[in-house]
Structures are given as structure tokens and as C-alpha cells.
Design a protein around this motif. Structure first.
Motif, PDB file in Angstrom:
ATOM      1  N   CYS A  18     -27.851  34.692  31.280  1.00  0.00           N
ATOM      2  CA  CYS A  18     -29.203  34.388  30.775  1.00  0.00           C
ATOM      3  C   CYS A  18     -29.361  34.888  29.342  1.00  0.00           C
ATOM      4  CB  CYS A  18     -30.258  35.022  31.663  1.00  0.00           C
ATOM      5  SG  CYS A  18     -30.386  34.259  33.281  1.00  0.00           S
ATOM      6  N   SER A  19     -28.886  36.076  29.089  1.00  0.00           N
ATOM      7  CA  SER A  19     -28.988  36.670  27.761  1.00  0.00           C
ATOM      8  C   SER A  19     -28.198  35.867  26.728  1.00  0.00           C
ATOM      9  CB  SER A  19     -28.481  38.118  27.811  1.00  0.00           C
ATOM     10  OG  SER A  19     -28.460  38.688  26.534  1.00  0.00           O
ATOM     11  N   GLU A  20     -26.960  35.539  27.073  1.00  0.00           N
ATOM     12  CA  GLU A  20     -26.116  34.792  26.137  1.00  0.00           C
ATOM     13  C   GLU A  20     -26.640  33.376  25.913  1.00  0.00           C
ATOM     14  OE1 GLU A  20     -24.044  36.216  24.275  1.00  0.00           O
ATOM     15  OE2 GLU A  20     -23.812  38.099  25.373  1.00  0.00           O
ATOM     16  N   ALA A  21     -27.150  32.734  26.972  1.00  0.00           N
ATOM     17  CA  ALA A  21     -27.740  31.396  26.815  1.00  0.00           C
ATOM     18  C   ALA A  21     -28.959  31.473  25.899  1.00  0.00           C
ATOM     19  CB  ALA A  21     -28.127  30.817  28.176  1.00  0.00           C
ATOM     20  N   GLY A  22     -29.687  32.584  25.987  1.00  0.00           N
ATOM     21  CA  GLY A  22     -30.819  32.800  25.091  1.00  0.00           C
ATOM     22  C   GLY A  22     -30.374  32.892  23.639  1.00  0.00           C
ATOM     23  N   GLU A  23     -29.214  33.505  23.417  1.00  0.00           N
ATOM     24  CA  GLU A  23     -28.702  33.593  22.049  1.00  0.00           C
ATOM     25  C   GLU A  23     -28.326  32.209  21.522  1.00  0.00           C
ATOM     26  OE1 GLU A  23     -26.103  36.799  20.942  1.00  0.00           O
ATOM     27  OE2 GLU A  23     -26.726  37.950  22.711  1.00  0.00           O
ATOM     28  N   VAL A  24     -27.740  31.368  22.389  1.00  0.00           N
ATOM     29  CA  VAL A  24     -27.431  29.984  21.995  1.00  0.00           C
ATOM     30  C   VAL A  24     -28.725  29.264  21.646  1.00  0.00           C
ATOM     31  CG1 VAL A  24     -26.543  27.755  22.801  1.00  0.00           C
ATOM     32  CG2 VAL A  24     -25.306  29.866  23.359  1.00  0.00           C
ATOM     33  N   SER A  25     -29.724  29.427  22.489  1.00  0.00           N
ATOM     34  CA  SER A  25     -31.020  28.809  22.252  1.00  0.00           C
ATOM     35  C   SER A  25     -31.637  29.301  20.945  1.00  0.00           C
ATOM     36  CB  SER A  25     -31.947  29.129  23.439  1.00  0.00           C
ATOM     37  OG  SER A  25     -33.207  28.573  23.250  1.00  0.00           O
ATOM     38  N   GLY A  26     -31.498  30.590  20.671  1.00  0.00           N
ATOM     39  CA  GLY A  26     -32.043  31.164  19.441  1.00  0.00           C
ATOM     40  C   GLY A  26     -31.432  30.550  18.186  1.00  0.00           C
ATOM     41  N   ILE A  27     -30.140  30.246  18.259  1.00  0.00           N
ATOM     42  CA  ILE A  27     -29.486  29.599  17.115  1.00  0.00           C
ATOM     43  C   ILE A  27     -30.125  28.238  16.859  1.00  0.00           C
ATOM     44  CG2 ILE A  27     -27.319  28.554  16.322  1.00  0.00           C
ATOM     45  CD1 ILE A  27     -25.896  30.861  17.931  1.00  0.00           C
TER      46      ILE A  27
END
Length: 96
Positions: A18-27
């Protein structure tokens, strides 16, 4: 991935994904806000997502291949002739 994992833990894997997918989304959010797309950054974050999926697979004692094969079979059943919006909206009762 498991060479760098202390001991596979499903909770860690799920929360980490969830955290890493959030980072992808943030980009992508930054791109939406006018920032330049950073392909190298998103590729690294996608790699982190894969690492977390590898940990989840290991914790569940399954392989990436098993997960991919099950997903392919599920989608073949759901969309035998290719994607259709109607079949996406109105799924069979037990189709998850």
C-alpha cells in the motif's frame, strides 16, 4: 527479493505494498500538477511494489507464477472474448 527479507510477513507485505503503491501514485500526482515525469523514479517504486508482492507470495507459500496463472485464468473466464464493460459491471456472483 527474499534474499534481502528477514522473514516473510504478510502484514508487512500488504502494508508495504500500500505504501509503495502510494509512492507510485504520488509520482503521477506530481505529473498532474505540472512536474516532469520521472520514469526512473517510477520504475524504482514499481520495483518496490514487486518486492512487497514477492514477500506476500513467500508468506503465503506461493510463487509469482502461481499468482499470475490464477489471474490469467480468472480473466479468461471473465472476458473470454476480450474486455467488455458490461461483463466488468455485471459479474457472476462468485467472481472476485
Amino acid at each position: 527479493a527474499m534474499r534481502t527479507c528477514r522473514s516473510p510477513n504478510l502484514n508487512h507485505a500488504v502494508f508495504g505494498l500500500c505504501s509503495e503503491a502510494g509512492e507510485v501514485s504520488g509520482i503521477m500526482q506530481k505529473v498532474f500538477q505540472g512536474h516532469k515525469f520521472d520514469k526512473n523514479h517510477i520504475v524504482k517504486e514499481l520495483g518496490d511494489c514487486l518486492w512487497m508482492i514477492a514477500e506476500a507470495c513467500s508468506a503465503l507459500d506461493i510463487t509469482f507464477e502461481e499468482v499470475m496463472d490464477l489471474n490469467i485464468e480468472k480473466l479468461k473466464k471473465r472476458y473470454p472474448d476480450g474486455f467488455e464493460e458490461e461483463k466488468s459491471i455485471f459479474r457472476n456472483k462468485n467472481d472476485i
